[in-house]
Design an enzyme around this catalytic site. Structure first.
Site, PDB file in Angstrom:
ATOM      1  N   ARG A 294       0.836  -1.192   0.000  1.00 15.90           N
ATOM      2  CA  ARG A 294       0.000   0.000   0.000  1.00 15.90           C
ATOM      3  C   ARG A 294       0.874   1.246   0.000  1.00 15.90           C
ATOM      4  NH1 ARG A 294      -3.616   0.617   4.833  1.00 15.90           N
ATOM      5  NH2 ARG A 294      -1.748  -0.111   5.914  1.00 15.90           N
TER       6      ARG A 294
ATOM      7  N   SER B 189       8.160  -5.191   6.522  1.00 14.76           N
ATOM      8  CA  SER B 189       7.908  -6.308   7.438  1.00 14.76           C
ATOM      9  C   SER B 189       8.712  -7.550   7.057  1.00 14.76           C
ATOM     10  CB  SER B 189       6.409  -6.617   7.474  1.00 14.76           C
ATOM     11  OG  SER B 189       5.694  -5.492   7.925  1.00 14.76           O
TER      12      SER B 189
ATOM     13  N   ASP C 290       5.769  -3.442  11.849  1.00 15.69           N
ATOM     14  CA  ASP C 290       4.348  -3.235  12.143  1.00 15.69           C
ATOM     15  C   ASP C 290       4.073  -3.061  13.634  1.00 15.69           C
ATOM     16  OD1 ASP C 290       5.047  -5.837  12.662  1.00 15.69           O
ATOM     17  OD2 ASP C 290       3.382  -6.760  11.580  1.00 15.69           O
TER      18      ASP C 290
END
Length: 924
Positions: A526, A587, A641
């Site tokens: 994203r 991540s 995250d």
């Protein structure tokens, strides 16, 4: 003509005929009375007592062994030895003997009664060559008792002519056990007490047809059924089902049957030994039907409608007309002749018309009894259907008693009226065979089977049920590993890496501006623009796909693709002319060397782009921007995250200084004092530490917490021996742990009735999301305690929601796995899921307790108030995980007040806020 020409007889017959609408009203009142009896608040005032029996299962055909039964009857004691062979209960071996009871015992001392029963047991065993192995005994005691365990019941009151002293209010099981010991029968153990109604239900379930309701219409009347346990509020048990003894004979004692009662019923009641009590039973039980007919005859004779010219003084004697005679009279073929013989034997002068009228009166009295029984039975069936949330209930009803066996007419009316009053239920009536004998033995056998299974289950699950001391030890070990991870000299050997993130502060509310965020953690990624203003945060985002050819191609192609997507997004958002700070959520495993510098240690999740491992991912992104001549890129922070979650929640709550992820994996971060971070220069202020606690225990410090099931799961993973703590907690592994436990229960022949379960052998077939579905309406487990053969037995754990719905969900999941689960199987599968998820939540709490206690001690506080920003599907979607986690954290860290705040888009919004805080700190 004999009837239609006599208005007095017509009036009598009409008074005894109960219309369908009245029967429907009686059913409704019975339902209300049942609910009143089930409720803890209203139970004491209820006429329908709804007494728990502590029988939580019906026969499954695997019962086997030698059992004794003692049945206390009206005038005798019956003893039995029953042997079940484990053959589906097709051919139990039965030996029995009847001992006549001296008349004075029924009104004598209670001790004498129980001594006599024990002597009967001793004589019976002597006569059959008593085996010396332990013999469990089931006690049939047909009186109203307050039962608190299967083998503990206090007599509420005597009836049926018994009035022995010093028994009411006492535990009758203990009285019998003491009497048996006096006979030196030390190998005989009373393990179950029941009444004849429960025995009827159990014996009708022995032939392979599950039976969940029983109805007895004998001298008295009663019923029982398998109720949803959570609705039986008088017991702690709230899982599965429990047989409830309705004691419906007292229905109507509060006046609710006034529109059904006739003057004849009132006369019978006044003559009885308990006027005003057991009003329903006096309309239905065979002890009273003869007297109802007798009072009708008296009234009609006084009105000159019967026995004209004959004295009816003989009819004023109670019990002169027996119910058995009534049943014989209503028979179409022989009834008239029987009526004549009965009346002539009483010395009454009669004619053919009198015999005909007597037959009609007998028929209507018996028909009314059957119809009222049907109304009560329909209430039970509708209650079961509603409580199980079924559109259609299919059920077998075991029936016994003199009235049911005695005449076809009674059976036909009972069946047809039940169908009319409970059309949503498909009912099969099963006649009982020796409900008090074989049925009592079956109750005892089922209790022993459940006790043996419970021992197996508890033994299997015991290693997963962590004590407070276990969790305190995990907390201490986590604290030790944290200290090792923070130390410059000890970091390399710590299982908890305690990686510095170079994030030096959390949001304080003064952050303003527009920021870009990039969230890369899989084949979809994203790009976001996050606008932070005084009135809150607004975001716009777009998802882009990374083709497999790119994820497995060159690093140059991968980062070029990412830059192209960023440029596309900025163009669509009209941001191409602006240079915005960017927070990068990356991540994958990295060694972070600065807020904007992270070296990729290895690719995961299907990525294998060349030329990236060992490189600074931020620099790779910057170089791609230069190649694409995108000069408006300003990467200020790279985060994972967990840190993003903390920062996202920190914007809403300034006290949020901990981040927690419990999803597919698990991790935590927190704000540590710089003076304690030995791996980074500087002593001032604080820095967020990425604990990477999923690897806690990789050095063997948690080996005694690991069970055989955990080891089986670990061995089949791609990183065996790594991420040991994560494999106890996270969503990727819990379903597999459950699957291995279920396989062990199948192997021990406790689950699925020894049927093969090939699909259960498939790895990952039992998904972790099933745990959430299965526990959707479940509270924390609680256990009741019972005793069988001297062994303490934990009963199946117990709910306040719709237990029937929850268990149907379990069965649906198991059916998808080609597993045909019984009700008890479903309860057990749910217990396994609860145990595994509870352990996960408690271990997570132990880790978090180490974190908050360290923060409290770091700051020299007596009490710490802190907020945890939390994300992850397991925490958010599992209905009990957060509750268990928070409760255990309160217990393990009582000096810390911890608030949990669920993150919204930690990897997106959180990354932008890291950038915003960094920019705030860089301002002059």
């Amino acid at each position: 003509p004999a009837l239609t020409n006599c208005p007095q007889v017509q009036r009598a017959l009409l008074a005894l005929t109960v219309p369908l609408e009245t029967l429907q009203a009686v059913k409704g009142r019975m339902l209300q009375a049942m609910r009143k009896g089930l409720s803890r608040q209203t139970h004491a005032q209820a006429n329908v007592r709804m007494l728990p029996t502590y029988i939580c299962s019906t026969p499954d055909g695997t019962e086997k062994g030698d059992l004794l039964v003692v049945e206390l009857c009206q005038s005798h004691v019956r003893t039995l030895r029953v042997t079940f062979l484990g053959d589906g209960n097709q051919s139990p071996q039965v030996m029995d003997k009847i001992f006549d009871m001296p008349g004075d015992i029924m009104q004598g001392k209670g001790e004498a009664l129980f001594d006599f029963i024990a002597q009967c047991v001793r004589q019976f065993l002597a006569g059959i060559g008593s085996p010396q192995h332990r013999l469990p005994l089931g006690f049939v005691f047909p009186f109203s008792c307050r039962q608190t365990q299967l083998d503990k019941a206090e007599l509420i009151s005597w009836s049926k002519g018994f009035s022995c002293s010093d028994v009411e209010g006492k535990d009758v099981v203990q009285l019998l056990q003491s009497a048996i010991k006096k006979q030196e029968l030390y190998h005989v153990d009373v393990v179950a007490l029941m009444n004849d109604t429960v025995g009827t239900m159990m014996t009708c379930g022995m032939g392979g047809n599950p039976c969940e309701v029983a109805l007895v219409v004998d001298k008295g009347t009663n019923s029982c059924f398998m109720a949803e346990a959570q609705q039986v509020e008088m017991v702690e048990e709230t899982s599965g089902r429990m047989c409830v003894n309705t004691e419906w004979g007292c229905f109507g004692d509060d006046g609710t049957l006034s529109d059904v009662l006739t003057p004849y019923d009132q006369h019978v009641d006044q003559e009885s030994s308990n006027p005003g009590e057991r009003r329903f039973e006096k309309l239905v039980g065979s002890l009273y039907l003869g007297d109802i007919v007798r009072h009708i005859l008296i009234a009609l004779a006084e009105e000159k409608a019967l026995f004209v010219g004959s004295s009816v003084a003989v009819l004023r004697t109670k019990d002169v007309l027996k119910t058995q005679q009534v049943l014989e009279i209503i028979d179409n073929e022989e009834g008239m002749a029987k009526a004549r013989r009965v009346l002539e034997a009483l010395g009454l002068q009669l004619n053919e018309r009198d015999c005909c009228r007597l037959q009609q009166i007998c028929r209507v009295v018996v028909s009314r009894a059957a119809a009222l029984c049907a109304a009560g039975l329909a209430a039970i069936l509708s209650h079961m259907c509603q409580s199980r949330e079924l559109e259609q209930l299919v059920v077998n009803v075991g029936v016994d008693g003199e009235l049911y066996r005695g005449h076809t007419r009674f059976r036909e009316i009972l069946q047809s009226v039940t169908v009319l009053l409970a059309p949503e239920c498909t009912v099969t009536l099963l006649p009982s065979v020796d409900g008090t004998g074989r049925g009592a033995a079956m109750v005892t056998a089922v209790a022993l089977r459940l006790a043996a299974q419970r021992r197996e289950v508890d033994q299997l699950l015991a290693p997963l049920r962590l004590s407070r001391a276990d969790l305190e030890r995990v907390q201490v070990l986590m604290r030790r590993e944290m200290e090792l991870g923070l130390g410059r000299e000890t970091n390399a050997k710590a299982s908890v890496r305690m990686l510095p993130t170079y994030v030096r502060g959390t949001p304080d509310g003064t952050e303003r501006g527009e920021f870009l965020a990039l969230d890369l953690g899989g084949t979809n990624f994203r790009v976001l623009v996050v606008r932070v203003a005084q009135d809150g945060i607004r975001m716009a985002s777009e998802i882009y796909v990374i083709p497999t050819t790119v994820t497995q191609g060159t690093g140059k192609a991968l980062f070029d693709h990412i830059i192209e997507c960023i440029m596309d997004f900025q163009s669509k958002q009209d941001l191409m002319e602006q240079v915005l700070p960017l927070g990068f959520t990356f991540s994958f495993p990295c060694q972070q060397l600065g807020l904007d510098k992270a070296v990729l240690l290895s690719w995961t999740k299907g990525f294998s782009a060349s030329g990236c491992v060992g490189q600074d991912v931020v620099q790779l992104l910057r170089e791609a921007a230069q190649r694409k001549q995108h000069l408006g890129l300003k990467v200020v922070a790279v985060v994972n995250d967990t840190v993003g979650t903390m920062m996202s929640c920190g914007y809403d709550d300034p006290k949020c200084e901990i981040g927690l992820i419990v999803g597919t994996g698990t991790n935590a971060c927190y704000m540590e004092e710089m003076q304690n971070v030995g791996t980074v220069e500087g002593d001032q202020g604080r820095m967020c530490i990425n604990m990477e606690w999923g690897a806690f225990g990789d050095n063997g410090c948690l080996d005694d917490i690991f069970t055989n099931f955990d080891r089986l799961v670990d061995e089949k993973t791609i990183n065996a021996g790594k991420q040991r703590f994560e494999k106890l907690i996270s969503g990727m592994y819990l379903g597999e742990i459950v699957r291995h436990i279920l396989l062990a229960l199948v192997e021990k022949q406790v689950l699925f009735r020894n049927k093969p379960c090939p699909k259960l052998q498939t790895k990952d077939i039992f998904q972790t999301k099933f745990l959430s579905t299965i526990e959707l309406v479940m509270p924390p487990p609680a256990h009741g305690i019972g005793r069988v053969m001297g062994t303490v037995v934990l009963t199946v754990p117990l709910i306040w929601g719709s237990d029937g719905l929850a268990l149907r969900q379990v069965r649906a999941i198991l059916q998808d796995l080609e597993l045909q689960a019984s009700f008890e199987d479903s309860v057990l599968v749910r217990e396994v899921c609860q145990t595994v998820s509870l352990r996960a939540a408690q271990l997570c709490a132990a880790g978090l307790a180490a974190v908050v206690e360290k923060m409290r001690e770091n700051r020299g506080l007596d009490r710490l108030a802190v907020t945890v920003g939390v994300d992850g599907t397991l925490y958010k979607m599992h209905p009990r995980f957060s509750q268990h986690l928070q409760q255990m954290l309160r217990d393990l860290a009582p000096n810390c007040t911890v608030t949990f705040l669920q993150s919204e888009d930690g990897s997106g919004k959180g990354a932008a806020l890291v950038a915003a805080v960094a920019c705030r700190g860089a301002e002059p």
